[in-house]
Design a protein around this motif. Structure first.
Motif, PDB file in Angstrom:
ATOM      1  N   LEU A 151       0.859  -1.172   0.000  1.00 48.18           N
ATOM      2  CA  LEU A 151       0.000   0.000   0.000  1.00 48.18           C
ATOM      3  C   LEU A 151       0.899   1.226   0.000  1.00 48.18           C
ATOM      4  N   LEU A 152       0.884   1.964  -1.103  1.00 46.55           N
ATOM      5  CA  LEU A 152       1.744   3.136  -1.226  1.00 46.55           C
ATOM      6  C   LEU A 152       1.089   4.395  -0.686  1.00 46.55           C
ATOM      7  N   ASN A 153      -0.219   4.503  -0.876  1.00 43.47           N
ATOM      8  CA  ASN A 153      -0.902   5.711  -0.442  1.00 43.47           C
ATOM      9  C   ASN A 153      -2.397   5.460  -0.316  1.00 43.47           C
ATOM     10  N   VAL A 154      -2.959   6.003   0.738  1.00 47.51           N
ATOM     11  CA  VAL A 154      -4.408   6.073   0.884  1.00 47.51           C
ATOM     12  C   VAL A 154      -4.685   7.411   1.552  1.00 47.51           C
ATOM     13  N   ALA A 155      -5.617   8.150   0.990  1.00 48.32           N
ATOM     14  CA  ALA A 155      -5.959   9.467   1.543  1.00 48.32           C
ATOM     15  C   ALA A 155      -7.445   9.710   1.364  1.00 48.32           C
ATOM     16  N   VAL A 156      -8.034  10.371   2.354  1.00 48.40           N
ATOM     17  CA  VAL A 156      -9.461  10.696   2.338  1.00 48.40           C
ATOM     18  C   VAL A 156      -9.606  12.184   2.612  1.00 48.40           C
ATOM     19  N   HIS A 157     -10.449  12.838   1.823  1.00 51.22           N
ATOM     20  CA  HIS A 157     -10.718  14.266   2.014  1.00 51.22           C
ATOM     21  C   HIS A 157     -11.102  14.535   3.464  1.00 51.22           C
ATOM     22  N   ARG A 158     -10.574  15.589   4.020  1.00 47.69           N
ATOM     23  CA  ARG A 158     -10.799  15.918   5.436  1.00 47.69           C
ATOM     24  C   ARG A 158     -12.286  15.935   5.800  1.00 47.69           C
ATOM     25  N   ASP A 159     -13.141  16.457   4.907  1.00 48.77           N
ATOM     26  CA  ASP A 159     -14.580  16.520   5.187  1.00 48.77           C
ATOM     27  C   ASP A 159     -15.228  15.138   5.240  1.00 48.77           C
ATOM     28  N   GLY A 163       8.304  -3.080  12.145  1.00 48.28           N
ATOM     29  CA  GLY A 163       9.600  -2.413  12.085  1.00 48.28           C
ATOM     30  C   GLY A 163       9.462  -0.914  11.936  1.00 48.28           C
ATOM     31  N   ILE A 164      10.606  -0.254  11.865  1.00 42.22           N
ATOM     32  CA  ILE A 164      10.689   1.202  11.714  1.00 42.22           C
ATOM     33  C   ILE A 164      11.639   1.517  10.568  1.00 42.22           C
ATOM     34  N   ARG A 165      11.248   2.446   9.725  1.00 45.14           N
ATOM     35  CA  ARG A 165      12.151   3.001   8.712  1.00 45.14           C
ATOM     36  C   ARG A 165      12.525   4.390   9.206  1.00 45.14           C
ATOM     37  N   LYS A 166      13.792   4.583   9.512  1.00 44.48           N
ATOM     38  CA  LYS A 166      14.260   5.851  10.065  1.00 44.48           C
ATOM     39  C   LYS A 166      14.228   6.955   9.008  1.00 44.48           C
ATOM     40  N   ALA A 178      -7.806  -5.792   0.363  1.00 45.90           N
ATOM     41  CA  ALA A 178      -7.575  -7.121   0.935  1.00 45.90           C
ATOM     42  C   ALA A 178      -8.268  -8.203   0.111  1.00 45.90           C
ATOM     43  N   GLU A 179      -9.499  -7.943  -0.319  1.00 48.73           N
ATOM     44  CA  GLU A 179     -10.223  -8.913  -1.145  1.00 48.73           C
ATOM     45  C   GLU A 179      -9.531  -9.106  -2.489  1.00 48.73           C
ATOM     46  N   ARG A 180      -9.087  -8.011  -3.090  1.00 47.13           N
ATOM     47  CA  ARG A 180      -8.373  -8.084  -4.368  1.00 47.13           C
ATOM     48  C   ARG A 180      -7.092  -8.897  -4.209  1.00 47.13           C
ATOM     49  N   CYS A 181      -6.356  -8.638  -3.145  1.00 42.06           N
ATOM     50  CA  CYS A 181      -5.110  -9.362  -2.914  1.00 42.06           C
ATOM     51  C   CYS A 181      -5.370 -10.847  -2.697  1.00 42.06           C
ATOM     52  N   ALA A 182      -6.389 -11.165  -1.928  1.00 44.92           N
ATOM     53  CA  ALA A 182      -6.728 -12.569  -1.702  1.00 44.92           C
ATOM     54  C   ALA A 182      -7.087 -13.252  -3.026  1.00 44.92           C
ATOM     55  N   ASP A 183      -7.833 -12.556  -3.875  1.00 40.10           N
ATOM     56  CA  ASP A 183      -8.194 -13.103  -5.184  1.00 40.10           C
ATOM     57  C   ASP A 183      -6.963 -13.346  -6.052  1.00 40.10           C
ATOM     58  N   ARG A 184      -5.931 -12.552  -5.850  1.00 37.04           N
ATOM     59  CA  ARG A 184      -4.698 -12.662  -6.632  1.00 37.04           C
ATOM     60  C   ARG A 184      -3.668 -13.562  -5.953  1.00 37.04           C
ATOM     61  N   ALA A 185      -4.070 -14.239  -4.889  1.00 37.14           N
ATOM     62  CA  ALA A 185      -3.221 -15.163  -4.134  1.00 37.14           C
ATOM     63  C   ALA A 185      -2.072 -14.464  -3.405  1.00 37.14           C
ATOM     64  N   ALA A 186      -2.221 -13.182  -3.139  1.00 36.66           N
ATOM     65  CA  ALA A 186      -1.213 -12.493  -2.329  1.00 36.66           C
ATOM     66  C   ALA A 186      -1.353 -12.965  -0.887  1.00 36.66           C
ATOM     67  N   GLN A 187      -0.235 -13.109  -0.222  1.00 34.00           N
ATOM     68  CA  GLN A 187      -0.247 -13.592   1.156  1.00 34.00           C
ATOM     69  C   GLN A 187      -0.237 -12.461   2.174  1.00 34.00           C
ATOM     70  N   GLN A 188       0.276 -11.290   1.770  1.00 39.49           N
ATOM     71  CA  GLN A 188       0.372 -10.197   2.731  1.00 39.49           C
ATOM     72  C   GLN A 188       0.341  -8.842   2.040  1.00 39.49           C
ATOM     73  N   VAL A 189      -0.026  -7.845   2.829  1.00 39.40           N
ATOM     74  CA  VAL A 189      -0.013  -6.452   2.395  1.00 39.40           C
ATOM     75  C   VAL A 189       0.917  -5.709   3.335  1.00 39.40           C
ATOM     76  N   TRP A 190       1.792  -4.890   2.757  1.00 41.15           N
ATOM     77  CA  TRP A 190       2.738  -4.082   3.519  1.00 41.15           C
ATOM     78  C   TRP A 190       2.361  -2.616   3.385  1.00 41.15           C
ATOM     79  N   LEU A 191       2.740  -1.826   4.391  1.00 39.52           N
ATOM     80  CA  LEU A 191       2.559  -0.378   4.308  1.00 39.52           C
ATOM     81  C   LEU A 191       3.509   0.309   5.273  1.00 39.52           C
ATOM     82  N   GLU A 192       3.705   1.593   5.067  1.00 37.66           N
ATOM     83  CA  GLU A 192       4.393   2.452   6.007  1.00 37.66           C
ATOM     84  C   GLU A 192       3.402   3.520   6.444  1.00 37.66           C
ATOM     85  N   VAL A 193       3.504   3.922   7.703  1.00 36.96           N
ATOM     86  CA  VAL A 193       2.627   4.961   8.234  1.00 36.96           C
ATOM     87  C   VAL A 193       3.448   5.820   9.191  1.00 36.96           C
TER      88      VAL A 193
END
Length: 155
Positions: A65-73, A123-126, A88-103
Motif C-alpha cells: 500500500l503506497l498511499n491512501v488518503a481521504v478528504h478531510r470533510d 519495524g521502523i524506517r528511520k 484485501a479482497e483483491r489481494c486474496a483473489d490474486r493469491a497475495a499472502q500479505q499487504v505491507w505499508l508504512e505509516v
C-alpha cells in the motif's frame, strides 16, 4: 484513477494532510499510473467530486500500500476502511499472502485503523517521510491475508 483525475486527487490530498509536504505530488501519481499500479478513487455520490484515493504496488505474492488518503470533510465515514477492505479482497483473489505499508508514527488515526483491520507493526524506517521539521520515521506494518500460511511469524 486516470491521468485526468490527478489534479483533483492532488488538491484533495493536500487538504487531507496535516501539512502539504506530506501529500503526494502529481508526479507521484503519474509515475504510479505509468508503472501500472492499482490506483482507485472514490467519488461523492452527488456531484462526483473525488473524496478518496488508494494506490497499491503488486508484488509476486504480496502487495504494498503506497498511499491512501481521504478528504478531510469525509474523515470518519469509513472510506479508508472500505478501500482497504477492497484491497484485501483483491489481494486474496490474486493469491497475495500479505499487504505491507508504512505509516507516520504521528498519524494515530491511520495506525488505529490499520490495527483494527489486522495489520501489525513489524519495524521502523528511520527518517522515511518528509516533515515540516526535517524527517519523520515510518512504522512498517503488515497484514497476513492467510494467517495459516504465516510460517515466519516473529515470536
Amino acid at each position: 484513477m486516470t491521468d485526468a483525475d490527478i489534479a483533483e486527487v492532488v488538491e484533495m490530498e493536500q487538504g487531507a494532510c496535516a501539512h502539504p509536504i506530506q501529500a503526494w505530488t502529481a508526479d507521484n501519481y503519474r509515475s504510479s499510473l505509468r508503472a501500472g499500479y492499482w490506483a482507485r478513487v472514490r467519488c461523492e455520490p452527488e456531484g462526483g467530486r473525488i473524496v478518496a484515493v488508494c494506490v497499491v504496488m503488486d508484488g509476486v505474492d504480496e502487495a504494498h500500500l503506497l498511499n491512501v488518503a481521504v478528504h478531510r470533510d469525509w474523515h470518519g465515514r469509513g472510506l479508508a476502511r472500505a478501500l482497504l477492505q477492497i484491497l484485501a479482497e483483491r489481494c486474496a483473489d490474486r493469491a497475495a499472502q500479505q499487504v505491507w505499508l508504512e505509516v507516520r508514527p504521528s498519524n494515530q488515526r491511520a495506525r488505529a485503523l490499520y490495527e483494527r483491520m489486522g495489520y501489525e507493526a513489524v519495524g521502523i524506517r528511520k527518517a522515511y517521510y518528509p516533515a515540516p521539521q526535517g524527517r519523520e520515521d515510518a512504522v512498517v506494518m503488515r497484514l497476513w491475508l492467510r494467517p495459516e500460511e504465516n510460517t515466519h511469524a516473529l515470536d
